[in-house]
Design a protein around this motif. Structure first.
Motif, PDB file in Angstrom:
ATOM      1  N   THR A  69       0.832  -1.203   0.000  1.00 52.95           N
ATOM      2  CA  THR A  69       0.000   0.000   0.000  1.00 52.95           C
ATOM      3  C   THR A  69       0.869   1.257   0.000  1.00 52.95           C
ATOM      4  OG1 THR A  69      -1.686  -1.217   1.202  1.00 52.95           O
ATOM      5  CG2 THR A  69      -1.889   1.162   1.207  1.00 52.95           C
ATOM      6  N   GLN A  72       1.940   1.875  -3.464  1.00 57.02           N
ATOM      7  CA  GLN A  72       0.880   2.500  -4.279  1.00 57.02           C
ATOM      8  C   GLN A  72       0.781   3.992  -3.985  1.00 57.02           C
ATOM      9  OE1 GLN A  72      -0.894   1.303  -6.650  1.00 57.02           O
ATOM     10  NE2 GLN A  72      -1.156  -0.890  -6.411  1.00 57.02           N
TER      11      GLN A  72
ATOM     12  N   LEU B  36       0.177  -3.739  -7.698  1.00 56.42           N
ATOM     13  CA  LEU B  36       1.313  -2.807  -7.641  1.00 56.42           C
ATOM     14  C   LEU B  36       2.139  -2.875  -8.929  1.00 56.42           C
ATOM     15  CD1 LEU B  36       2.986  -0.814  -5.907  1.00 56.42           C
ATOM     16  CD2 LEU B  36       4.278  -2.771  -5.089  1.00 56.42           C
ATOM     17  N   THR B  39       0.133  -1.407 -11.842  1.00 55.86           N
ATOM     18  CA  THR B  39       0.056   0.059 -11.737  1.00 55.86           C
ATOM     19  C   THR B  39       1.380   0.701 -12.116  1.00 55.86           C
ATOM     20  OG1 THR B  39      -1.493  -0.225  -9.916  1.00 55.86           O
ATOM     21  CG2 THR B  39      -0.586   1.958 -10.200  1.00 55.86           C
ATOM     22  N   ALA B  55      -4.549   2.735  -5.787  1.00 58.49           N
ATOM     23  CA  ALA B  55      -4.130   3.063  -4.420  1.00 58.49           C
ATOM     24  C   ALA B  55      -5.296   2.880  -3.449  1.00 58.49           C
ATOM     25  CB  ALA B  55      -3.615   4.502  -4.367  1.00 58.49           C
ATOM     26  N   SER B  58      -5.864  -0.859  -2.925  1.00 56.41           N
ATOM     27  CA  SER B  58      -4.801  -1.415  -2.091  1.00 56.41           C
ATOM     28  C   SER B  58      -5.006  -1.014  -0.625  1.00 56.41           C
ATOM     29  CB  SER B  58      -3.446  -0.923  -2.607  1.00 56.41           C
ATOM     30  OG  SER B  58      -2.407  -1.620  -1.989  1.00 56.41           O
TER      31      SER B  58
END
Lengths: 196, 106
Positions: A69, A72, B36, B39, B55, B58
Motif C-alpha cells: 500500500t 501505491q 502494484l 500500476t 491506491a 490497495s
C-alpha cells in the motif's frame, strides 16, 4: 492419524478425559511414558507453539500488505509531482547540418537527468528517444546499420524508427521525444511515455 | 479498545479460524502485489488513469487485513482472560510466572 493419537491422549472431543487446552503433546503424539525424561521436565506446548508461529506469519503478511500500500501511495505521489511539474520546456537540440544520415547525437531532455538520443534516419527524417532502457534503465546504443537500439546489459533491442521493443527482456517502448523543425533547427517540444 | 467476545473460542476452534485467515490474507497480498506491478507498469508507460483507483483498492485490502488481524488478537485476548478467570487458585497458590501453563498428561 494425528487426531486419533490426540484423542487417545485426551479423550475424544465430545468425551474428554483431560483438558485439551492445557496439555503438552509430544511431536510424535506418543504417550508420556515413552517420552524422554527431559521432555517431562521441560514440557513444550506444541499446539500453542504452532498457533503462535502462524499468528506471527499472519502479522508478517499484514506488514507486507502495508508495504504494498505504501508503494501505491508512493506512485500516486510521484504522479502528482509529475502533473505539478507541467509540460516540459521547448529546447533546441541541434541544427540539421550537425548530423549526418545514420548519425546520432546525445542530448538531455527535459532535464539534466534524462539522457536522450537524436537519430537521423534519412535526409528528411529525424527521431529522438530517451536513452534509458525500459527494462532496467541501462543506456541504449544506436545501431543504424541494424536499424535498432541495442541495450548491452541484457541484450535488449528496440526498433530504431519507432522505439518499440523487438528482442530481449524490455516490454515497454522507449520514451519518445516529440520533435519540431523550425527552419534549420530541431527542437524537442514534448515527451511521450507509451505502454505499447 | 474492542470489547472481548462474550464466549471465548477453544484452541480447537481458534486453529481453523487462524488457518482460514492466513489463506485469505495470502490471497489478498498476492492480489496487491499484482496490482502494484500493473500500476507501476502503466504509470511508467504514461497511463496515470488507474493510479488513484489502484491506491484506493490497495488501501481497502490493507484495512481488511488489519481488521482480520485485530479480530485474531481479540480472540487471543478473550482466551487469556477466560484462562485467568477459570484458574484463580493457580495465581494465588503459586507464583504465576514460574508455573508452566502446559503439562504432560499422565
Amino acid at each position: 492419524m494425528a487426531e486419533e493419537n490426540l484423542d487417545r491422549l485426551t479423550g475424544s472431543r465430545y468425551a474428554p478425559v483431560a483438558d485439551r487446552e492445557q496439555i503438552t503433546i509430544a511431536p510424535d503424539y506418543g504417550p508420556p511414558e515413552s517420552q524422554p525424561a527431559w521432555r517431562q521436565d521441560f514440557p513444550i506446548d506444541w499446539p500453542q507453539d504452532i498457533y503462535v508461529e502462524r499468528r506471527d506469519f499472519l502479522k508478517f503478511m499484514v506488514l507486507t500488505s502495508a508495504a504494498f500500500t505504501v508503494g501505491q501511495i508512493w506512485i500516486a505521489a510521484q504522479n502528482w509531482y509529475r502533473h505539478r511539474a507541467g509540460s516540459p520546456p521547448i529546447q533546441r537540440i541541434a541544427s540539421i547540418n550537425d548530423l549526418a544520415v545514420g548519425g546520432a547525437l546525445g542530448f538531455r531532455y527535459p532535464d539534466e537527468h534524462e539522457p536522450c538520443l537524436l537519430v537521423r534516419l534519412s535526409t528528411t527524417e529525424f527521431v529522438a528517444f530517451g536513452q534509458k532502457c525500459t527494462h532496467l534503465s541501462c543506456a541504449v546504443i544506436p545501431r543504424p546499420a541494424e536499424s535498432s537500439f541495442y541495450c548491452p546489459c541484457h541484450e535488449g533491442r528496440f526498433d530504431l524508427r519507432t522505439g518499440v521493443p523487438i528482442a530481449g527482456p524490455p516490454r515497454r517502448p522507449l520514451t519518445r521525444v516529440v520533435l519540431e523543425m523550425r527552419g534549420h533547427d530541431i527542437y524537442a517540444v514534448a515527451v511521450e511515455e507509451r505502454t505499447t | 479498545m474492542t470489547a472481548p467476545l462474550p464466549r471465548p473460542f477453544s484452541r480447537d476452534q481458534r486453529m481453523p479460524i487462524l488457518h482460514g485467515m492466513v489463506i485469505f490474507v495470502l490471497v489478498i497480498v498476492v492480489l496487491q502485489l499484482w496490482l502494484l506491478t500493473a500500476t507501476m507498469n502503466a504509470w511508467l508507460g504514461g497511463d496515470d488513469s488507474i493510479v488513484c483507483p489502484a491506491a484506493a483498492v490497495s488501501g481497502a485490502c490493507l484495512a481488511l487485513n488489519v481488521g482480520l488481524f485485530r479480530y485474531l488478537s481479540r480472540i487471543g485476548r478473550t482466551q487469556r482472560a477466560s484462562d485467568s478467570e477459570a484458574r484463580p487458585s493457580d495465581h494465588t497458590a503459586t507464583n504465576a510466572h514460574t508455573t508452566p501453563r502446559a503439562r504432560i498428561v499422565r
